[in-house]
Every structure is written in structure tokens, then in C-alpha cells.
Design a protein around this motif. Structure first.
Motif, PDB file in Angstrom:
ATOM      1  N   GLY A   1       0.813  -1.207   0.000  1.00  0.00           N
ATOM      2  CA  GLY A   1       0.000   0.000   0.000  1.00  0.00           C
ATOM      3  C   GLY A   1       0.845   1.254   0.000  1.00  0.00           C
ATOM      4  N   TRP A   2       1.897   1.250   0.820  1.00  0.00           N
ATOM      5  CA  TRP A   2       2.830   2.386   0.853  1.00  0.00           C
ATOM      6  C   TRP A   2       3.440   2.603  -0.528  1.00  0.00           C
ATOM      7  CZ3 TRP A   2       7.917   2.381  -0.583  1.00  0.00           C
ATOM      8  CH2 TRP A   2       8.626   3.558  -0.342  1.00  0.00           C
ATOM      9  N   MET A   3       3.846   1.510  -1.173  1.00  0.00           N
ATOM     10  CA  MET A   3       4.486   1.626  -2.484  1.00  0.00           C
ATOM     11  C   MET A   3       3.549   2.245  -3.510  1.00  0.00           C
ATOM     12  SD  MET A   3       4.405  -0.065  -5.648  1.00  0.00           S
ATOM     13  CE  MET A   3       3.838  -1.718  -5.265  1.00  0.00           C
ATOM     14  N   HIS A   4       2.331   1.726  -3.591  1.00  0.00           N
ATOM     15  CA  HIS A   4       1.380   2.240  -4.591  1.00  0.00           C
ATOM     16  C   HIS A   4       1.039   3.703  -4.327  1.00  0.00           C
ATOM     17  CE1 HIS A   4       0.731  -1.421  -6.796  1.00  0.00           C
ATOM     18  NE2 HIS A   4       0.407  -2.098  -5.702  1.00  0.00           N
TER      19      HIS A   4
ATOM     20  N   PHE B   1       3.929  10.788  -6.489  1.00  0.00           N
ATOM     21  CA  PHE B   1       5.039  11.430  -7.206  1.00  0.00           C
ATOM     22  C   PHE B   1       4.802  11.537  -8.708  1.00  0.00           C
ATOM     23  CE2 PHE B   1       7.235  10.933  -3.216  1.00  0.00           C
ATOM     24  CZ  PHE B   1       8.095  12.025  -3.199  1.00  0.00           C
ATOM     25  N   LYS B   2       3.758  10.903  -9.217  1.00  0.00           N
ATOM     26  CA  LYS B   2       3.369  11.081 -10.611  1.00  0.00           C
ATOM     27  C   LYS B   2       2.547  12.358 -10.814  1.00  0.00           C
ATOM     28  CE  LYS B   2       3.103   6.097 -11.502  1.00  0.00           C
ATOM     29  NZ  LYS B   2       2.174   4.967 -11.718  1.00  0.00           N
ATOM     30  N   GLU B   3       2.011  12.895  -9.714  1.00  0.00           N
ATOM     31  CA  GLU B   3       1.117  14.053  -9.809  1.00  0.00           C
ATOM     32  C   GLU B   3       1.899  15.339 -10.091  1.00  0.00           C
ATOM     33  OE1 GLU B   3      -2.134  14.167  -9.744  1.00  0.00           O
ATOM     34  OE2 GLU B   3      -2.363  11.997  -9.413  1.00  0.00           O
ATOM     35  N   ASP B   4       1.244  16.265 -10.844  1.00  0.00           N
ATOM     36  CA  ASP B   4       1.883  17.558 -11.051  1.00  0.00           C
ATOM     37  C   ASP B   4       1.777  18.380  -9.767  1.00  0.00           C
ATOM     38  OD1 ASP B   4      -0.556  19.211 -10.982  1.00  0.00           O
ATOM     39  OD2 ASP B   4      -1.023  18.308 -12.910  1.00  0.00           O
ATOM     40  N   TYR B   5       2.511  19.474  -9.725  1.00  0.00           N
ATOM     41  CA  TYR B   5       2.675  20.193  -8.448  1.00  0.00           C
ATOM     42  C   TYR B   5       1.392  20.859  -7.981  1.00  0.00           C
ATOM     43  CZ  TYR B   5       7.347  19.176  -9.991  1.00  0.00           C
ATOM     44  OH  TYR B   5       8.442  18.513 -10.447  1.00  0.00           O
TER      45      TYR B   5
ATOM     46  N   HIS C   1      -2.656  13.267   1.150  1.00  0.00           N
ATOM     47  CA  HIS C   1      -2.703  12.224   2.177  1.00  0.00           C
ATOM     48  C   HIS C   1      -2.340  10.833   1.660  1.00  0.00           C
ATOM     49  CE1 HIS C   1      -3.825  14.859   5.356  1.00  0.00           C
ATOM     50  NE2 HIS C   1      -4.819  15.358   4.650  1.00  0.00           N
ATOM     51  N   LYS C   2      -1.988  10.754   0.380  1.00  0.00           N
ATOM     52  CA  LYS C   2      -1.387   9.496  -0.077  1.00  0.00           C
ATOM     53  C   LYS C   2      -0.055   9.255   0.633  1.00  0.00           C
ATOM     54  CE  LYS C   2      -3.430   8.914  -4.680  1.00  0.00           C
ATOM     55  NZ  LYS C   2      -4.016   7.589  -4.435  1.00  0.00           N
ATOM     56  N   LEU C   3       0.625  10.346   1.020  1.00  0.00           N
ATOM     57  CA  LEU C   3       1.898  10.191   1.721  1.00  0.00           C
ATOM     58  C   LEU C   3       1.726  10.112   3.235  1.00  0.00           C
ATOM     59  CD1 LEU C   3       4.702  12.236  -0.059  1.00  0.00           C
ATOM     60  CD2 LEU C   3       3.794   9.972  -0.541  1.00  0.00           C
ATOM     61  N   THR C   4       0.576  10.410   3.742  1.00  0.00           N
ATOM     62  CA  THR C   4       0.377  10.331   5.193  1.00  0.00           C
ATOM     63  C   THR C   4      -0.434   9.110   5.597  1.00  0.00           C
ATOM     64  OG1 THR C   4      -1.655  11.668   5.155  1.00  0.00           O
ATOM     65  CG2 THR C   4       0.446  12.846   5.365  1.00  0.00           C
ATOM     66  N   PHE C   5      -1.125   8.493   4.626  1.00  0.00           N
ATOM     67  CA  PHE C   5      -2.043   7.411   4.966  1.00  0.00           C
ATOM     68  C   PHE C   5      -1.340   6.222   5.593  1.00  0.00           C
ATOM     69  CE2 PHE C   5      -4.623   3.626   3.788  1.00  0.00           C
ATOM     70  CZ  PHE C   5      -5.728   3.916   4.578  1.00  0.00           C
ATOM     71  N   ALA C   6      -0.101   5.945   5.181  1.00  0.00           N
ATOM     72  CA  ALA C   6       0.604   4.781   5.717  1.00  0.00           C
ATOM     73  C   ALA C   6       0.749   4.844   7.234  1.00  0.00           C
ATOM     74  CB  ALA C   6       1.984   4.652   5.071  1.00  0.00           C
ATOM     75  N   SER C   7       0.791   6.054   7.789  1.00  0.00           N
ATOM     76  CA  SER C   7       0.951   6.174   9.244  1.00  0.00           C
ATOM     77  C   SER C   7      -0.282   5.687   9.996  1.00  0.00           C
ATOM     78  CB  SER C   7       1.254   7.620   9.630  1.00  0.00           C
ATOM     79  OG  SER C   7       0.183   8.485   9.278  1.00  0.00           O
ATOM     80  N   MET C   8      -1.390   5.461   9.279  1.00  0.00           N
ATOM     81  CA  MET C   8      -2.599   4.950   9.910  1.00  0.00           C
ATOM     82  C   MET C   8      -2.494   3.452  10.203  1.00  0.00           C
ATOM     83  SD  MET C   8      -4.524   7.643  10.108  1.00  0.00           S
ATOM     84  CE  MET C   8      -6.171   6.999  10.401  1.00  0.00           C
ATOM     85  N   TYR C   9      -1.613   2.766   9.481  1.00  0.00           N
ATOM     86  CA  TYR C   9      -1.564   1.307   9.641  1.00  0.00           C
ATOM     87  C   TYR C   9      -0.144   0.748   9.745  1.00  0.00           C
ATOM     88  CZ  TYR C   9      -0.511   1.225   4.598  1.00  0.00           C
ATOM     89  OH  TYR C   9       0.074   1.413   3.368  1.00  0.00           O
TER      90      TYR C   9
END
Length: 649
Positions: A395-398, A404-408, A416-424
Motif C-alpha cells: 500500500g505504501w508503495m502504490h 510522485f506522478k502528480e503535477d505540483y 494524504h497518499k503520503l500520510t495514509f501509511a501512518s494509519m496502519y
């Protein structure tokens, strides 16, 4: 006339354990073993074929005829055929001619053979795993390296395409030649472990080794069993652990392999809903059959025992645990409780983990490639878990690669794609994988997954690596990603090492080297990597600036680092809340010129007593563009900052 003599290596207890699914060292008995009988040197053969009418040994020594060397069936109805053939040397080619109940003659390679031919016939070879190891010091101390409280940074690699012969790019290097190049490289780069994609014998190069026919044979593409042992020995003597990909999930239908071994569904499940894999067109082991469990767990034990490997990464665990994996409604059968869990596979994995950890303790690691939310994979079996040491954090990888594919401008909507991993991230013991699967089949190389022009792509990837190496959990990086391989991975050729003559690629490689050293030599980044006390968000919700700020903490209260990610191309003077009496200084900046960054200096330009981010004091930090910055905390302003001596350890 039958030239086979009666002989056995099995005791009655061995046979009992085999039939109960509890024999974990079958490689000591099954297969071809050089022995002496009544003063005569020869080879003892044994094979399991319970439904066969007759089993003969055929080979280059008898012109491949099935009349002269017929094995004897054991009297105990175990299905084991065995016998002794005099005067056969090491290197003898052989197979088993198995006559089925219907009179069909199947020519099968030995499931327990230690070496196989490299051709379409793929006969087995009489071989040995004797080797004069000198890695005793490593074995006595490797528990420290494999501990969950130790840094674990894994370099995943495919032996056939890491590097090829310079003069003949189509030729594989021998395991020993690979050792000469690989050992100093891994040591310099600072990885703690290497993970080899399957080294077990396989017939089809495009399978990358995952369609195994010879589960006990080191592939002879790269040399002999002893050549592979040399490579492992050299890695150990340079402080590097070795993890092997292990594939107990399926096997191909090659005529000389395990499929319909004695004319029946012996190793595979007879019901195609459980026994045939629709994605890989391969066959699934029957985990409910005791003899098959003994075969597989013995195989795991074999590589840990005979080859001194330090861990097994178990492939395709998701497909093993789910009856409906890659199947439509009506193509699978629920378990006895009406669910989709393959209870036999779960029990097998629990028994596998129990067995190898009982035998080797904390000296080894088992790692699950598992992409679902299957519960308690890394919890102890006695607590109801499956017993793995770690699992891949898919999940973290995806989420990370998607971000990082998203434009700025769009990143604020995906913050929160980068913060969601801290939930689990503490539900299991996680390894963060950027593996071979992410750089093949049209997915693009990692560098070309990044948004922006060339400079921005490299800056983004440098920031991603800072995020990865400072995030809780073990690390795994596929070969070539450390220097920004531009093309997708191609198993047919060497990595593009010539790219290192370009500053952007050399700079990225230097960054990975420095991050490995930061991770390995600063306890705050690994001591509590599987414990909630090791991580704390300072600011997780700054969507507008696309800035992320968090703290990593070691076991000592004063061992503390702050990580700040600026994932926009703007230079920012950024206010951060800090605790009273603490002082911070930058010790790592991914925008440094030595990494081919822009050279904007990251520094604390102001300390103030103004409350910010729910903390009593604050600092103003100059943040370079698209950069990951690491700061070290000191409690006394009169401190003498401990400078991290990157890649000089």
C-alpha cells in the motif's frame, strides 16, 4: 537384469514424519546421494511416486533405457522407491522413468536433484553440496544484522541481468565472477542485505526464475552449487546478508517437472479451482497433502541450512491465502466456513514459519510478498498469526508512486497518499518495497514515473528516497534504481552502468549511498522502526505547500531527527513548531550539489519562542526546491553538533 542393489537412508521414523507432513530435512534422504555399500562407491537414489507401477533410473550411464536399473518400492506403502547403483561418479546425468498405472512412461527429473542440465531435456546431475565454508563468525553474529531492531536495507537483484560479460553481452557471468563485482559494490553502497530473485533451477528465462522446476538445485546458468556458495560466503565475510526469493506458490507444467509426476496429481491439487493458476498458467501445490508439506518445508530448510542464507522472501503469498485470487465468481470454492481463505495454505505457512524459526531462531528472516490486508501475517503463530518476520508494504508503495506522478498543482489533492501509511504502519512489521515489479511491463522506470523535466524528475526521486529511508520500516530497492536506470528492466541484458558518467545519475547513486549510511548509523531511524514510539508527525496537513514534517526517535530521549519534505519546485522559508529548549541543525539535504541538486542551502535561519504547530517554540527553515531535508536535535544550545560522516564509515 536389474543392476540396482537394495539400500536405504530412511528410518521408520523418517517415513512416519514424511507421511505426517513433519519431516523437514528430506534432502538428507531423497534424491541422489554418493554413498559406499559394502566397500563399493556408488549412488543411492530415492523418489516418491506412490501411484507408479515401476520406477527406473535412466541416464547417460545406461543409454537412457528403463530396463536395467529398476528401483525397489518400500514395503511400508510410503510410495518411496529406492536403490543403490554402483560405480556412478559425480556429474552423472539421470532421470526417473516412471511407469503410470495406465502404462505410460514419464521421464522425470529428480525433484530433489542438486543440479540440472541447461538444455531442453534438463536431466538431473549427481552432485554434492559439500563446501568448505569460512563464514562462521558471520553465522554466530548474524542475529544482530537480522534483528527487527537493526537497519535492514535490501538490494534486490536478478543475477542474469545485473551485469553481463563485457566482451559477450549475451553470456551470463559465473557466480564467482559476480562475487568479484557485487561484493565491493554492495559494501560501498551501504546496503545491509542482497535479495536474489530465484536461484532455483527454472527452464524459461522470461519467467525471471519464478517458474521453478528444480526446487533443490541452484541454477547451473551461473555455475555449480559450490560457485553459488562462494558468492554467499564472500557476501557474508563482508558483512552482507543474503535473502533468497522462495516460490512455494506454484510450479510449471513442464513434462520433466512435478506436474503429474507419477501420472496422478501428486504435488498439485487435483481440483483446478485450487490446483491451477489462471494468471501464470501453472500448478498450485496441494497444501493439504502431508508429503507435499514435508517437501516444501524441507526445501525452505535446505536453502537456510546447506546454503547458509539469512532469509527467505516468500513469493505470491496473496495468491496462496485467497481461494478467489484472480478468479471470477463460480471459479472458486469457498472454505468450510464459507470464506475465501485457503485454510490449508494458511496452516502450511504457519508450519513453515514455525519450523524455520525453531531451527534457526532470530538468525534468519522470513518475508511475505502479500498485497492484501490479510490480518496478523507478522504476528506469532501461537497468538493466531501466520508467523512471518516481515511483509512487503504494498500500500505504501502504490500510494507513494501515485503521489510522485502528480503535477505540483494537483499534489494538494493527493496530499494524504503520503500520510495514509501512518494509519496502519504498526499493524505489521513492514518492508517498503520498490521492487522489480514496478519497473516492467510498460510501467516505466522509477525515474520516468516522476513528474517534470529532467532536473525535476531526479529531484523528485531524490526526495522520494529521503522519504523512504527516513520512514519507519525496512527498505528494499531494485537494482538500477539506485542510479536512475532510464529504461525499464530487461532480463536479457545488463543494467545501463554507462549512465554513471552523467552527473544526474552519479549524484542519485551518491544520495542512495548516503541515505544508507544515515539509516544504518543513526539509531533513531531503525531502533523503533516497528514501534509507535519511533515516529511522530509535526505537520501532516499542509496541503497548500505540499510540505511534510515528521520526527524519528531512537530509544534515547535525546536521539531525535526531524525530516522535512518540500515537494514543490519553490524555495520556501518555512516555519516549523519545535519543543522548548531544543535546537536543530541540518545534517542532510537532497538538494546538495554533490547529488546534482541546485545547491540551495537548507538551514535554520531563525529560532523564536513563538508557538506554532501546537509546540511552544518555532524555527524558520530555508527549504530548497523538491528536496528532503534532515535535521538533528540538540537540547543544549552550547552543544557541539555530532556531524554525520556520510559514506565514510
Amino acid at each position: 537384469m536389474n543392476s540396482v542393489k537394495t539400500y536405504t537412508l530412511f528410518t521408520e521414523h523418517d517415513v512416519y514424519l514424511f507421511k505426517e507432513g513433519k519431516h523437514y530435512k528430506l534432502y538428507d534422504m531423497f534424491g541422489a546421494h554418493s554413498v559406499e555399500k559394502e566397500g563399493i562407491q556408488g549412488v543411492y537414489f530415492s523418489v516418491w511416486a506412490p501411484n507408479a507401477k515401476k520406477v527406473s533410473v535412466i541416464g547417460d550411464f545406461n543409454n537412457w533405457n528403463d530396463k536395467d536399473h529398476i528401483l525397489f518400492p518400500r514395503w511400508d506403502e510410503s510410495g518411496i522407491w529406492e536403490g543403490f547403483i554402483p560405480a556412478l561418479p559425480l556429474g552423472t546425468l539421470y532421470k526417473y522413468a516412471v511407469e503410470t498405472p495406465h502404462g505410460e512412461i514419464l521421464e522425470k527429473s529428480d525433484p530433489y536433484a542438486l543440479s540440472w542440465e541447461q538444455n531442453r531435456q534438463a536431466a538431473s546431475l549427481v552432485a554434492t553440496t559439500w563446501y568448505e565454508w569460512n563464514d562462521k563468525e558471520w553465522l554466530n553474529n548474524r542475529w544482530k544484522v537480522n534483528s527487527l531492531n537493526a537497519p535492514i536495507s535490501v538490494y534486490e537483484m536478478h543475477l542474469g541481468s545485473w551485469v553481463r560479460d563485457v566482451d559477450d553481452p549475451k553470456r551470463f557471468l559465473n557466480y564467482r565472477d559476480i562475487a568479484k563485482k557485487l561484493v565491493p559494490y554492495i559494501k560501498e553502497m551501504g546496503f545491509t542485505h542482497v535479495e536474489f530473485m530465484p536461484v532455483m533451477e527454472f527452464p524459461y528465462d522470461p519467467s525471471w526464475g519464478y517458474q521453478i522446476t528444480g526446487f533443490y538445485a541452484a541454477t547451473s546458468r551461473f555455475g555449480s552449487p559450490q560457485d553459488l556458495m562462494f558468492l554467499i560466503n564472500e557476501l557474508h565475510n563482508n558483512g552482507i546478508g543474503v535473502i533468497l526469493d522462495w516460490v512455494p506458490s506454484h510450479f510449471p507444467g513442464d513434462a520433466n517437472g512435478l506436474h503429474r509426476f507419477d501420472g496422478s496429481y501428486l504435488y498439485e491439487h487435483e481440483d483446478p479451482r485450487k490446483g491451477f493458476h489462471p494468471d501464470w498458467k501453472s500448478y498450485i501445490f496441494n497444501y493439504g497433502r502431508n508429503e507435499v508439506k514435508s517437501f516444501l518445508i524441507s526445501n525452505a530448510m535446505f536453502w537456510l541450512d546447506r546454503y547458509h542464507v539469512d532469509g527467505l522472501r516468500v513469493d505470491a503469498v496473496t495468491s496462496m491465502l485467497h481461494l478467489d485470487y484472480s478468479r471470477n465468481e463460480g471459479e472458486w470454492e469457498p472454505n468450510i466456513y464459507g470464506g475465501n481463505v485457503n485454510l490449508e495454505a494458511k496452516t502450511f505457512l504457519q508450519e513453515f514459519n514455525t519450523a524455520v524459526y525453531k531451527e534457526f531462531g532470530d538468525n534468519i528472516i522470513t518475508i511475505a510478498e502479500e498485497s492484501s490486508d490479510f490480518p496478523m501475517l507478522t504476528k506469532p503463530v501461537h497468538d493466531g498469526g501466520v508467523g512471518f518476520g516481515m511483509k512487503w508494504m504494498m500500500g505504501w508503495m502504490h500510494d507513494t508512486l501515485d503521489y510522485f506522478k502528480e503535477d505540483y498543482e494537483g499534489r494538494k489533492f493527493h496530499h494524504h497518499k503520503l500520510t495514509f501509511a501512518s494509519m496502519y504502519m504498526y499493524n505489521e512489521n513492514y518492508m517498503m518495497p520498490l521492487s522489480h515489479d514496478e519497473v516492467v511491463h510498460g510501467k516505466a522506470s522509477l525515474i520516468y514515473k516522476m513528474v517534470g523535466d529532467e532536473w525535476q524528475k531526479f529531484a523528485n526521486l531524490r526526495s522520494l528516497y529521503v522519504y523512504m529511508f527516513t520512514h519507519p520500516g525496512a527498505k528494499l530497492l531494485f537494482m538500477g534504481d539506485e542510479f536512475g536506470q532510464t529504461s525499464e528492466w530487461n532480463f536479457k541484458q545488463s543494467l545501463d552502468w554507462h549512465l554513471l558518467k552523467y552527473p544526474v545519475h552519479k549524484g542519485l547513486q551518491t544520495l542512495v549511498k548516503d541515505l544508507n549510511h544515515l539509516y544504518r548509523y543513526e539509531p533513531a531511524f531503525y531502533e523503533n522502526q516497528f514501534d509507535k514510539t519511533g515516529f511522530e508527525w509535526v505537520e501532516a496537513d499542509d496541503l497548500e505547500n505540499s510540505v511534510f514534517t515528521y520526527i524519528r526517535k531512537g530509544k534515547r530521549k535525546d536521539d531525535c531527527f526531524m525530516v522535512v519534505l518540500n515537494l514543490t519546485p519553490r524555495v520556501l522559508d518555512y516555519k516549523i513548531g519545535v519543543n522548548a529548549g531544543t535546537h536543530w541543525e541540518v545534517v542532510f539535504n537532497s538538494d546538495d550539489e554533490k547529488y546534482n541538486g541546485s545547491g540551495v542551502k537548507a538551514e535554520v535561519i531563525k529560532e523564536q519562542s513563538e508557538r506554532w504547530m501546537n509546540r511552544p517554540n518555532s524555527i524558520i527553515l530555508k527549504l530548497p526546491p523538491l528536496a528532503g531535508v534532515v535535521l538533528k536535535m540538540e537540547k543544549d544550545k552550547k552543544y557541539k553538533l555530532h556531524r554525520i560522516k556520510l559514506h565514510k564509515r
